[in-house]
Design an enzyme around this catalytic site. Structure first.
Site, mmCIF file in Angstrom:
data_model
loop_
_atom_site.group_PDB
_atom_site.id
_atom_site.type_symbol
_atom_site.label_atom_id
_atom_site.label_comp_id
_atom_site.label_asym_id
_atom_site.label_seq_id
_atom_site.Cartn_x
_atom_site.Cartn_y
_atom_site.Cartn_z
ATOM 1 N N GLU A 295 0.492 -1.189 -0.176
ATOM 2 C CA GLU A 295 0.396 -0.184 0.296
ATOM 3 C C GLU A 295 0.553 1.178 0.500
ATOM 4 O OE1 GLU A 295 -3.434 1.921 3.288
ATOM 5 O OE2 GLU A 295 -2.010 -0.057 3.473
ATOM 6 N N LYS A 357 -10.033 3.176 -2.583
ATOM 7 C CA LYS A 357 -10.285 2.577 -1.710
ATOM 8 C C LYS A 357 -11.753 3.393 -0.808
ATOM 9 C CE LYS A 357 -8.340 1.483 3.205
ATOM 10 N NZ LYS A 357 -7.203 2.562 4.177
ATOM 11 N N CYS A 410 -5.364 -1.988 2.714
ATOM 12 C CA CYS A 410 -5.316 -2.175 4.678
ATOM 13 C C CYS A 410 -6.510 -2.949 5.182
ATOM 14 C CB CYS A 410 -4.903 -0.588 4.675
ATOM 15 S SG CYS A 410 -4.961 -0.329 6.430
#
Length: 536
Positions: A295, A357, A410
């Site tokens: 990430e 995200k 994440c």
């Protein structure tokens, strides 16, 4: 034997007679002990002590306030809150590590984080159990009521506000491969119900209603047998791999404190390229190769940085593809919008696809109630020109040869709600993450365990690329096939396991969980145990 039973009854009576700070302190200790049932410790048998302890302490709160409902409500709340404050304090203590990355700016917030977060999360189960106090009796029915209340509070914690289903009860099975298979049928919330049901069982051994106790114990034996048989059978299926494809995962192990330093801006991309080139030199490149970086790999905007994509294209051999995390920017009428994204880059250095995200981390990627918190000196932890903007939807990304993957950036991997419909089912889950914030604590291990559960729920293999670890390849049954340990620089390559048939959880989601809740509540109503007129 009789003497042992008498001693047990004396102990139980003593527990029920506790009050005030002594009862609260014991509840707090029970919550602390319960946290060790979860990854990375996996000592789930301790729940056979701590859950009955909580029930007995609630029994005492009920007995001492039997005719005063308002007083009983608050007595239940105090006991429950003490238990769950201890539970969340130990289960989430690692979050303090994130404030030490830039200690000069954020260390002052640690005491508040270690009180406000556990204390706030403890409110949800405490309020639900306090509501259940209005229907609390002695006997098997109050155990079922207890199980339903905590199972519902689990679901609420995963959904209200932004949702935070970290260490919900089902994860007590996440360290045992056989027990873990039950996630494929019931999902995390359904398994959470089973955990509460099974580990509350010792309370019925002291119940005077022998028939009801025998029925509960028999049900527990059948459930245990069913879970073990289901898991054993599922693990016997032969493991198959995708032909003509291999994966390569890079773990650079860049310290979080160094990652965003201006002087490292030009150092990190060459570091990734060098490590990737070295790993590639040890492989046979006669098959398609998917390369994974973690990430937000770079302290710059990948698609805007001069020469970055060209350098990547020059490093990647033919028939390779890079999947990496990065930050990107969009221009809008209100200025710049920043996204935490997953990029797919071809062996020619061209961008193939991007995912933004969807579930952002509060206080990390954006500051909720900014107008208030910023006025008292609180800022988000991730350095960026502005708060990140959330993506619009979870999606799969199609690659070559009918291969597709679903990005989970994440802590998106902790949410079972990220599952896609059967018609959009991917071949692979990809969790790009940076757990460098949390050092050598329980946090990265818990994060990996929860990502593994997503693989089992969906019957889809998982590739996990983490900056400082734990990077891993997980098959559709939750087996870890390859990994790089925490806080080590390294890489691994492997063939990619095939997906399994769509699991029951993929097909019906949490419907089975809600069906179980409905059945148990119906049983309680039929038993007339929830009617207030019968309580007093």
């Amino acid at each position: 034997m009789v003497s042992a039973i008498d001693k047990s009854r004396t102990l139980i009576s003593s527990l029920r007679e506790l009050s005030g700070w002594r009862r609260g302190l014991l509840a707090f200790a029970g919550g602390i002990a319960s946290a060790f049932a979860f990854p990375p410790y996996g000592a789930f048998p301790i729940l056979w002590v701590t859950l009955p302890l909580l029930i007995l302490l609630l029994d005492g709160a009920r007995d001492q306030t039997a005719a005063r409902r308002k007083t009983r409500f608050f007595a239940f709340f105090r006991v429950s809150w003490a238990f769950f404050f201890g539970f969340f304090l130990i289960g989430l203590f690692w979050i303090a590590e994130a404030f030490l990355v830039d200690a000069k700016s954020y260390a002052w917030m640690i005491p508040f984080a270690l009180v406000i977060l556990p204390g706030g999360l403890a409110l949800i189960p405490s309020l639900v159990l306090s509501g259940a106090s209005l229907f609390w009796t002695h006997g098997v029915s109050r155990i079922l009521l207890f199980v339903v209340a905590l199972a519902l509070s689990n679901w609420l914690r995963g959904h209200i506000l932004t949702g935070f289903p970290w260490n919900v009860w089902g994860y007590a099975f996440a360290e045992n491969l056989t027990l873990m298979q039950s996630f494929s049928a019931l999902g995390i919330y359904g398994v959470g119900f089973l955990v509460l049901f099974l580990f509350s069982m010792p309370v019925v051994l002291i119940d005077q209603r022998r028939k009801a106790a025998a029925a509960y114990i028999s049900a527990c034996v059948l459930v245990w047998a069913g879970v073990v048989a289901y898991g054993t059978n599922r693990l016997q299926a032969p493991q198959q791999t995708v032909e003509g494809l291999q994966v390569l995962v890079i773990q650079p192990n860049v310290p979080q404190a160094d990652k965003w330093k201006p002087e490292n801006r030009q150092r990190l991309l060459p570091l990734y390229l060098q490590q990737t080139q070295q790993a590639l030199s040890e492989l046979k490149l006669d098959t398609e190769t998917l390369i994974f970086w973690p990430e937000s790999a770079f302290p710059f905007l990948l698609d805007e940085e001069p020469g970055a994509l060209e350098a990547i294209g020059a490093t990647l051999p033919q028939n390779t593809m890079l999947i990496t995390g990065g930050i990107r920017r969009e221009l809008s009428e209100n200025g710049n919008l920043f996204f935490n994204s997953t990029f797919v880059v071809s062996d020619e250095g061209a961008l193939i696809d991007i995912y933004d995200k969807v579930r952002l981390v509060p206080f990390g990627e954006y500051l909720p109630k900014r107008w208030l918190l910023q006025s008292i000196g609180v800022e988000r932890l991730v350095p960026a020109p502005a708060d990140f903007t959330a993506g619009t939807r979870h999606k799969k990304i199609d690659l070559k040869n009918s291969l597709s993957f679903q990005p989970l950036i994440c802590y998106e991997a902790i949410f079972p709600q990220t599952v896609l419909p059967v018609s959009e089912r991917p071949n692979l889950l990809v969790n790009l993450t940076n757990d460098g914030w949390f050092g050598e604590t329980a946090g990265p291990y818990q994060h990996l365990a929860q990502a593994r559960v997503r693989a089992v729920e969906q019957g889809v293999p998982l590739v996990r690329a983490a900056n400082t670890g734990i990077s891993s390849l997980v098959d559709s049954n939750g087996r870890i096939l390859a990994e790089v340990v925490l806080n080590k620089k390294g890489s691994f390559n492997s063939e990619l396991p095939k997906i399994l048939r769509p699991t029951p959880y993929v097909r019906v989601g949490d419907s089975i969980f809600w069906g179980i809740i409905l059945v148990v509540v119906s049983i309680l109503l039929v038993m007339e145990k929830l009617l207030p007129t019968r309580r007093d």
